[in-house]
Design a protein around this motif. Structure first.
Motif, PDB file in Angstrom:
ATOM      1  N   ILE A 165       0.863  -1.178   0.000  1.00  0.00           N
ATOM      2  CA  ILE A 165       0.000   0.000   0.000  1.00  0.00           C
ATOM      3  C   ILE A 165       0.903   1.233   0.000  1.00  0.00           C
ATOM      4  CG2 ILE A 165      -0.254  -0.069   2.522  1.00  0.00           C
ATOM      5  CD1 ILE A 165      -3.101   0.892   0.299  1.00  0.00           C
ATOM      6  N   TYR A 166       0.606   2.178  -0.892  1.00  0.00           N
ATOM      7  CA  TYR A 166       1.461   3.352  -1.055  1.00  0.00           C
ATOM      8  C   TYR A 166       0.680   4.639  -0.829  1.00  0.00           C
ATOM      9  CZ  TYR A 166       4.850   0.214  -3.189  1.00  0.00           C
ATOM     10  OH  TYR A 166       5.731  -0.816  -3.410  1.00  0.00           O
ATOM     11  N   GLY A 167       1.390   5.614  -0.275  1.00  0.00           N
ATOM     12  CA  GLY A 167       0.830   6.952  -0.086  1.00  0.00           C
ATOM     13  C   GLY A 167       1.805   7.976  -0.618  1.00  0.00           C
ATOM     14  N   PRO A 168       1.368   9.234  -0.747  1.00  0.00           N
ATOM     15  CA  PRO A 168       2.270  10.263  -1.258  1.00  0.00           C
ATOM     16  C   PRO A 168       3.423  10.520  -0.288  1.00  0.00           C
ATOM     17  CG  PRO A 168       0.183  11.220  -0.569  1.00  0.00           C
ATOM     18  CD  PRO A 168       0.052   9.746  -0.434  1.00  0.00           C
ATOM     19  N   ARG A 169       4.598  10.730  -0.841  1.00  0.00           N
ATOM     20  CA  ARG A 169       5.777  11.034  -0.024  1.00  0.00           C
ATOM     21  C   ARG A 169       5.645  12.475   0.486  1.00  0.00           C
ATOM     22  NH1 ARG A 169      10.218   8.189   0.277  1.00  0.00           N
ATOM     23  NH2 ARG A 169       9.767   7.001  -1.595  1.00  0.00           N
ATOM     24  N   PRO A 170       5.821  12.688   1.801  1.00  0.00           N
ATOM     25  CA  PRO A 170       5.664  14.054   2.322  1.00  0.00           C
ATOM     26  C   PRO A 170       6.813  14.956   1.884  1.00  0.00           C
ATOM     27  CG  PRO A 170       6.424  12.596   4.053  1.00  0.00           C
ATOM     28  CD  PRO A 170       6.165  11.739   2.847  1.00  0.00           C
ATOM     29  N   ASN A 171       6.527  16.228   1.824  1.00  0.00           N
ATOM     30  CA  ASN A 171       7.544  17.229   1.496  1.00  0.00           C
ATOM     31  C   ASN A 171       8.545  17.278   2.644  1.00  0.00           C
ATOM     32  OD1 ASN A 171       9.011  19.410   0.638  1.00  0.00           O
ATOM     33  ND2 ASN A 171       7.246  20.731   0.295  1.00  0.00           N
ATOM     34  N   PRO A 172       9.872  17.159   2.372  1.00  0.00           N
ATOM     35  CA  PRO A 172      10.850  17.164   3.461  1.00  0.00           C
ATOM     36  C   PRO A 172      10.938  18.497   4.194  1.00  0.00           C
ATOM     37  CG  PRO A 172      11.953  17.109   1.332  1.00  0.00           C
ATOM     38  CD  PRO A 172      10.485  16.964   1.070  1.00  0.00           C
ATOM     39  N   VAL A 173      10.493  19.577   3.571  1.00  0.00           N
ATOM     40  CA  VAL A 173      10.504  20.887   4.217  1.00  0.00           C
ATOM     41  C   VAL A 173       9.061  21.289   4.481  1.00  0.00           C
ATOM     42  CG1 VAL A 173      11.232  23.292   4.024  1.00  0.00           C
ATOM     43  CG2 VAL A 173      12.602  21.493   2.967  1.00  0.00           C
ATOM     44  N   PRO A 174       8.642  21.333   5.774  1.00  0.00           N
ATOM     45  CA  PRO A 174       7.251  21.678   6.072  1.00  0.00           C
ATOM     46  C   PRO A 174       6.882  23.087   5.608  1.00  0.00           C
ATOM     47  CG  PRO A 174       8.430  20.978   8.054  1.00  0.00           C
ATOM     48  CD  PRO A 174       9.415  21.063   6.948  1.00  0.00           C
ATOM     49  N   HIS A 175       5.645  23.254   5.230  1.00  0.00           N
ATOM     50  CA  HIS A 175       5.087  24.554   4.800  1.00  0.00           C
ATOM     51  C   HIS A 175       5.805  25.121   3.589  1.00  0.00           C
ATOM     52  CE1 HIS A 175       2.970  24.243   8.543  1.00  0.00           C
ATOM     53  NE2 HIS A 175       4.093  24.267   9.222  1.00  0.00           N
ATOM     54  N   GLN A 176       6.400  24.279   2.786  1.00  0.00           N
ATOM     55  CA  GLN A 176       7.112  24.711   1.587  1.00  0.00           C
ATOM     56  C   GLN A 176       6.331  24.194   0.378  1.00  0.00           C
ATOM     57  OE1 GLN A 176       8.825  26.771   0.090  1.00  0.00           O
ATOM     58  NE2 GLN A 176      10.961  26.266   0.402  1.00  0.00           N
ATOM     59  N   PRO A 177       5.881  25.102  -0.498  1.00  0.00           N
ATOM     60  CA  PRO A 177       5.084  24.647  -1.631  1.00  0.00           C
ATOM     61  C   PRO A 177       5.882  23.868  -2.678  1.00  0.00           C
ATOM     62  CG  PRO A 177       5.496  26.992  -1.796  1.00  0.00           C
ATOM     63  CD  PRO A 177       6.048  26.546  -0.470  1.00  0.00           C
TER      64      PRO A 177
END
Length: 192
Positions: A165-177
């Motif tokens: 089961i796969y999910g989107p990889r989170p952005n390594p820098v929070p609050h960064q578009p």
């Protein structure tokens, strides 16, 4: 990736499978964060066989249909892709032919999000969990349930060799578009 069958009218829109597991780099496997359970199993062919990364082992159900695999998370997660390995050439009547995917907060409010028909699948079958709206690329849920509704050749029990089961990889820098990939860009991506 699962392919749509073409040519024959009665198999249109049904999944067949692929020998190679190809998943986008922007997805990560979420299975280790979940508690797994099955509705029934033969001794030695339980839920551990679904997660051992060995295509020679399999979960074998034992009992009446539908056969269920429950995947529960401690917190709400984003899920984008369900991938299972099935092999009609080896398992024949044990191979699933119709699968229902359900999601919800728990057993009490599961809703069917997708029904998939498999046509003699051999290999990895990719089932996207997104809705019909192209802007919906994932589902946000506490629980996912895979229900095997029927098997090929009217088989009773089922074999599933692997589930991922796969999910989107989170952005390594929070609050960064923007999604910076290199270490240098990540280092200089914020101001103090």
């Amino acid at each position: 990736m699962a392919t749509e069958s073409d040519g024959e009218e009665d198999t249109a829109g049904k999944l067949t499978g692929s020998r190679h597991l190809d998943v986008d780099d922007d997805l990560r496997e979420m299975a280790k964060k979940a508690a797994w359970s099955v509705s029934s199993c033969k001794p030695g062919n339980g839920v551990l066989a679904l997660r051992d990364d060995n295509l020679d082992t399999y979960w074998q159900s034992d009992g009446a249909q539908p056969h269920l695999v429950n995947i529960q998370f401690q917190k709400k997660v984003k899920l984008q892709l369900l991938v299972l390995y099935v092999d009609f050439n080896v398992d024949e009547s044990y191979t699933p032919s119709k699968i229902s995917i359900r999601a919800g907060d728990g057993f009490h409010n599961l809703k069917e999000i997708k029904t998939v028909e498999l046509v003699k699948p051999v290999g990895w079958v990719h089932i996207p969990l997104s809705g019909t709206d192209p802007r919906e690329t994932f589902i946000h849920t506490f629980m996912l349930q895979l229900a095997v509704l029927s098997n090929h050749l009217n088989g009773r029990d089922t074999h599933v060799r692997q589930i991922k089961i796969y999910g989107p990889r989170p952005n390594p820098v929070p609050h960064q578009p923007f999604h910076f990939i290199s270490k240098e860009f990540i280092t200089y991506s914020t101001l103090r």
